[in-house]
Design a protein around this motif. Structure first.
Motif, PDB file in Angstrom:
ATOM      1  N   PHE A 105      12.350   7.930  10.665  1.00 41.03           N
ATOM      2  CA  PHE A 105      12.258   6.483  10.846  1.00 41.03           C
ATOM      3  C   PHE A 105      11.468   6.202  12.114  1.00 41.03           C
ATOM      4  N   LYS A 106      10.347   5.496  11.944  1.00 41.65           N
ATOM      5  CA  LYS A 106       9.478   5.136  13.069  1.00 41.65           C
ATOM      6  C   LYS A 106       9.090   6.354  13.894  1.00 41.65           C
ATOM      7  N   GLY A 107       8.740   7.415  13.211  1.00 36.92           N
ATOM      8  CA  GLY A 107       8.250   8.610  13.899  1.00 36.92           C
ATOM      9  C   GLY A 107       9.322   9.509  14.465  1.00 36.92           C
ATOM     10  N   GLU A 108      10.588   9.111  14.393  1.00 38.21           N
ATOM     11  CA  GLU A 108      11.680   9.944  14.896  1.00 38.21           C
ATOM     12  C   GLU A 108      12.391  10.624  13.734  1.00 38.21           C
ATOM     13  N   LEU A 109      12.902  11.831  14.005  1.00 34.33           N
ATOM     14  CA  LEU A 109      13.555  12.631  12.971  1.00 34.33           C
ATOM     15  C   LEU A 109      14.989  12.935  13.360  1.00 34.33           C
ATOM     16  N   ASP A 160      16.401  -1.517   6.347  1.00 29.46           N
ATOM     17  CA  ASP A 160      15.251  -0.747   6.832  1.00 29.46           C
ATOM     18  C   ASP A 160      14.883   0.315   5.798  1.00 29.46           C
ATOM     19  N   THR A 161      13.596   0.675   5.763  1.00 27.21           N
ATOM     20  CA  THR A 161      13.115   1.722   4.864  1.00 27.21           C
ATOM     21  C   THR A 161      12.945   3.018   5.644  1.00 27.21           C
ATOM     22  N   VAL A 162      13.514   4.096   5.118  1.00 33.00           N
ATOM     23  CA  VAL A 162      13.457   5.403   5.786  1.00 33.00           C
ATOM     24  C   VAL A 162      12.897   6.435   4.813  1.00 33.00           C
ATOM     25  N   GLN A 163      12.460   7.552   5.380  1.00 31.16           N
ATOM     26  CA  GLN A 163      11.961   8.670   4.587  1.00 31.16           C
ATOM     27  C   GLN A 163      12.902   9.858   4.745  1.00 31.16           C
ATOM     28  N   PRO A 178       7.420  19.708   2.084  1.00 31.33           N
ATOM     29  CA  PRO A 178       8.703  19.088   1.734  1.00 31.33           C
ATOM     30  C   PRO A 178       8.528  17.898   0.813  1.00 31.33           C
ATOM     31  N   THR A 179       9.551  17.644   0.033  1.00 30.71           N
ATOM     32  CA  THR A 179       9.582  16.461  -0.827  1.00 30.71           C
ATOM     33  C   THR A 179       9.970  15.246   0.007  1.00 30.71           C
ATOM     34  N   SER A 180       9.208  14.192  -0.120  1.00 28.68           N
ATOM     35  CA  SER A 180       9.484  12.965   0.629  1.00 28.68           C
ATOM     36  C   SER A 180      10.096  11.927  -0.299  1.00 28.68           C
ATOM     37  N   ILE A 181      11.230  11.377   0.099  1.00 30.78           N
ATOM     38  CA  ILE A 181      11.921  10.362  -0.696  1.00 30.78           C
ATOM     39  C   ILE A 181      12.000   9.088   0.136  1.00 30.78           C
ATOM     40  N   THR A 182      11.544   7.999  -0.422  1.00 23.10           N
ATOM     41  CA  THR A 182      11.630   6.709   0.254  1.00 23.10           C
ATOM     42  C   THR A 182      12.936   6.020  -0.137  1.00 23.10           C
ATOM     43  N   LEU A 183      13.728   5.658   0.861  1.00 24.69           N
ATOM     44  CA  LEU A 183      15.048   5.068   0.621  1.00 24.69           C
ATOM     45  C   LEU A 183      15.228   3.811   1.456  1.00 24.69           C
TER      46      LEU A 183
END
Length: 408
Positions: A105-109, A160-163, A178-183
């Motif tokens: 989220f916003k470049g943070e993991l 908010d939208t996260v990956q 890696p598989t990216s899922i938008t949630l």
């Protein structure tokens, strides 16, 4: 018996010439009372921790799990769910697919352990997720519920939208992209402690697809009527299951919490029983000195025909009376304070500005307490037995008093 009891009370109320005897007698009573009070109170705290473990963590962490050994998932899922729900040991069985990855989220993991569950599993998480957040989650198949700790760390708000980045391994065990899922964040979970920084919930179908599972779900989550039978029950179910599966239970992942509670309970019980034993030694000391001081009275009683049994019972009753007063006072205080300990500690935290338990470290942020009457009964019985045993030697010494020498 009645005469012995009257003599014991009379000897106890009589003016003692040696004040040190009175001090030793009082200290034994205080020691026994304090030991009983602290023992019951601390056992109630251990009971409270065990209750919170069962009602908080074990409602989110499944009591047991069965999951497929490969990507085929659980075969004949609906039929197996129906069959297992007939088992009287099982309260509920739910399909699930676990995923482990990174939440971006916003470049943070932040590392996260996602569990894909059915949208109708609200009752399982009713204590951790509000109705509003669960409704948001149920209405959107692309939504996710995340732990409050993760939300605080990444500054995530509802909607908010996260990956979610899910690692993918090839057949030769190499990692690929890696598989990216938008949630979309539907709400937050509050379990307590470190679990708030790890857990998340998403829809079963989306998690199963992201994991590349061919069936409807990778495994099944079990809620048992008796969570402490999980080790035996899950092995019984797993060994007889018609498909090759891995089996697990909560004692493998969270069992250290329960083991720590039981260890502390045992240490507390041993330590405080020893405190009561030391207080009972004071009964020995005070009675030995009382026997020496009452030698003339004992001699007079013997010349009047008192038997050794009467003399022995008199001093045993005198010692037991000291113990009983301490037990009654200590147990009464414990029964009053133990059920209200959480409120008392919370008040003291506010007055002194300290925090006894931090919610960021422990799975709860308050001191729990649950008074159990069997703890009260066992403590009383142990203290009474030790008080009685402590009186035997001094009472026996009293029967050896010689009238001719004492009245000389």
């Amino acid at each position: 018996m009645a005469l012995a009891w009257q003599l014991a009370k009379r000897f106890r109320r009589a003016k003692v010439q040696n004040r040190f005897i009175s001090f030793i007698s009082m200290s034994s009573t205080v020691g026994i009372g304090l030991g009983c009070f602290v023992l019951i109170t601390l056992l109630s705290v251990m009971n409270g921790f065990e209750r919170e473990l069962t009602q908080r963590i074990l409602t989110v962490i499944p009591h047991g799990e069965l999951y497929s050994t490969d990507k085929t998932g659980i075969e004949n899922l609906d039929a197996q769910l129906y069959r297992l729900n007939q088992d009287p040991r099982i309260a509920k069985v739910e399909p699930y697919t676990p995923l482990t990855g990174m939440l971006q989220f916003k470049g943070e993991l932040k590392a996260i352990s996602l569990t894909g569950i059915a949208a109708d599993a609200q009752n399982t998480f009713s204590r951790q997720v509000t109705d509003e957040h669960w409704q948001n989650f149920a209405l959107n198949s692309d939504s996710v519920l995340i732990g409050q700790g993760i939300a605080n760390k990444l500054d995530i708000e509802v909607d908010d939208t996260v990956q979610a980045l899910i690692p993918v391994t090839t057949k030769d065990l190499r990692f690929s992209a890696p598989t990216s899922i938008t949630l979309t964040v539907a709400g937050f979970m509050h379990v307590g402690g470190e679990l708030d920084n790890q857990l998340g919930l998403m829809h079963l179908a989306k998690a199963t697809a992201a994991a590349g599972i061919e069936g409807q779900a990778l495994g099944m989550r079990f809620t048992l009527h008796d969570p402490f039978s999980a080790y035996i029950t899950m092995r019984d179910i797993g060994y007889s299951y018609p498909q090759a599966v891995y089996m697990s239970d909560w004692t493998r992942t969270q069992g250290h919490l329960y083991n720590d509670i039981q260890l502390v309970r045992t240490v507390v019980y041993i330590a405080l029983v020893l405190v009561i034993a030391v207080a009972c030694f004071n009964i020995v000391s005070s009675l030995v000195m009382a026997v020496r001081e009452k030698q003339p009275a004992i001699a007079i009683l013997k010349t009047m025909g008192a038997t050794d049994t009467l003399i022995r019972r008199t001093f045993m009753f005198q010692g037991v009376l000291n113990g009983l007063i301490g037990i009654v006072v200590g147990v009464t205080l414990a029964i009053i304070i133990a059920p209200n300990l959480s409120t008392i500690v919370k008040f003291l935290e506010g007055v002194f500005g300290v925090e006894v338990l931090s919610g960021d470290i422990y799975f709860i942020d308050f001191l729990p307490s649950a008074l159990m009457w069997q703890d009260v009964v066992v403590t009383c019985v142990v203290a009474i037995i030790m008080s009685v045993l402590a009186t035997w030697y001094p009472a026996h010494k009293a029967t050896k008093v010689s009238p001719s020498q004492s009245l000389h």
